[in-house]
Scaffold this active site. Structure first.
Site: not given
Ligand SMILES: NC(=O)c1ccc[n+]([C@@H]2O[C@H](COP(=O)([O-])OP(=O)(O)OC[C@H]3O[C@@H](n4cnc5c(N)ncnc54)[C@H](O)[C@@H]3O)[C@@H](O)[C@H]2O)c1
Length: 249
Positions: A141, A154
């Protein structure tokens, strides 16, 4: 240029975490000819994916469970007939000032964001280094670099993830396995929509992005395709920001 210049056809891809960004990774790589499989702890999320992609192997697993993760990765690699690309897109956030973070909240966030990456990377890395080729891609991130308020746990998890990836990149380079992290800026997904819906938040965050908009889940697709390709064999240990310039200012 040949039709498959990127060499993605038939690449065997396992994506762990198929919420907003992980699902977008699957959509792109499947369209480019990769053979994909998915892991997630949410049965509903996996069902939605399987409905959209009939035949795509899915498996429910909690990636914080070390032995269950290893078993799930091994099983899916066997179903795919091998493993060329492994993507970790699991994460949670819990926005609080550092002075308010409880030990339990800290431990939970680090366990989901960082321990799950350790378990998944080790299981996938064992297969790929043994096969003398592979790509590990982890979602970090902009918070891994920037010092956002209320992001103590985080940011710590993402900064640690970046360094963990760099060490794996060093250790596995001679085995033909690259390791990189993708660092998106704020992108509406299940992870962020609750926060973005609070009064004034979306406008304030958009104002911090030189490109003048938040990310879209599709914005990560190009860099994922590049990193998954045999053409990127010499790119390793990098944190690639996909943030509309957010980390420039
Ligand atoms: N969306 C954003 O703005 C953003 C920005 C920077 C980084 N990220 C990173 O990108 C990655 C994906 O995020 P996203 O936005 O798609 O989030 P999201 O919540 O849409 O998807 C995350 C997925 O991870 C699964 N999950 C959570 N805990 C779990 C576990 N213990 N075991 C198995 N599955 C698990 C959830 O069920 C979900 O489907 C993450 O690492 C997040 O930190 C997201």
């Amino acid at each position: 240029m040949t039709a498959d210049w990127w060499g993605l056809t038939g690449r065997r891809v396992l994506v762990a975490g198929v919420g907003g960004l992980g699902r977008s990774v699957i959509e792109a790589l499947a369209e480019l000819g990769c053979v994909c499989a998915a892991l997630d702890r949410s049965a509903d999320t996996l069902d939605e994916l399987a409905t959209a992609h009939p035949g795509l192997p899915t498996r429910q697993v909690d990636l914080t469970d070390r032995e269950a993760t290893r078993a799930a990765v091994n099983e899916m690699a066997a179903r795919l007939g091998g493993l060329d690309v492994a993507v970790h897109a699991v994460g949670v956030n819990d926005r609080q000032p550092v002075l308010s973070v409880t030990a339990d909240a800290w431990r939970h966030l680090l366990t989901v964001n960082l321990d799950s990456a350790f378990h998944f990377a080790q299981a996938a890395g064992a297969i790929m280094t043994a096969g003398r080729q592979g790509r590990l891609i982890l979602f970090s991130s902009v918070a891994g670099t920037l010092a956002h308020r209320d992001h103590g746990a985080y940011a710590a998890s993402k900064g640690a993830l970046n360094q963990f990836a760099r060490v794996m990149a060093h250790e596995w380079a001679s085995a033909g396995v690259t390791v990189n992290t993708i660092a998106p800026g704020y992108t509406p997904t299940g992870l962020t929509i609750g926060h973005l819906a609070k009064p004034g938040v979306e406008n304030a965050l958009t104002g911090l992005v030189p490109a003048g908009r938040l990310g879209l889940v599709e914005d990560v697709q190009g860099v994922v395709a590049l990193l998954a390709s045999p053409r990127s064999a010499y790119i390793t240990g990098q944190v690639i920001h996909v943030d509309g310039g957010r980390t420039l200012v």
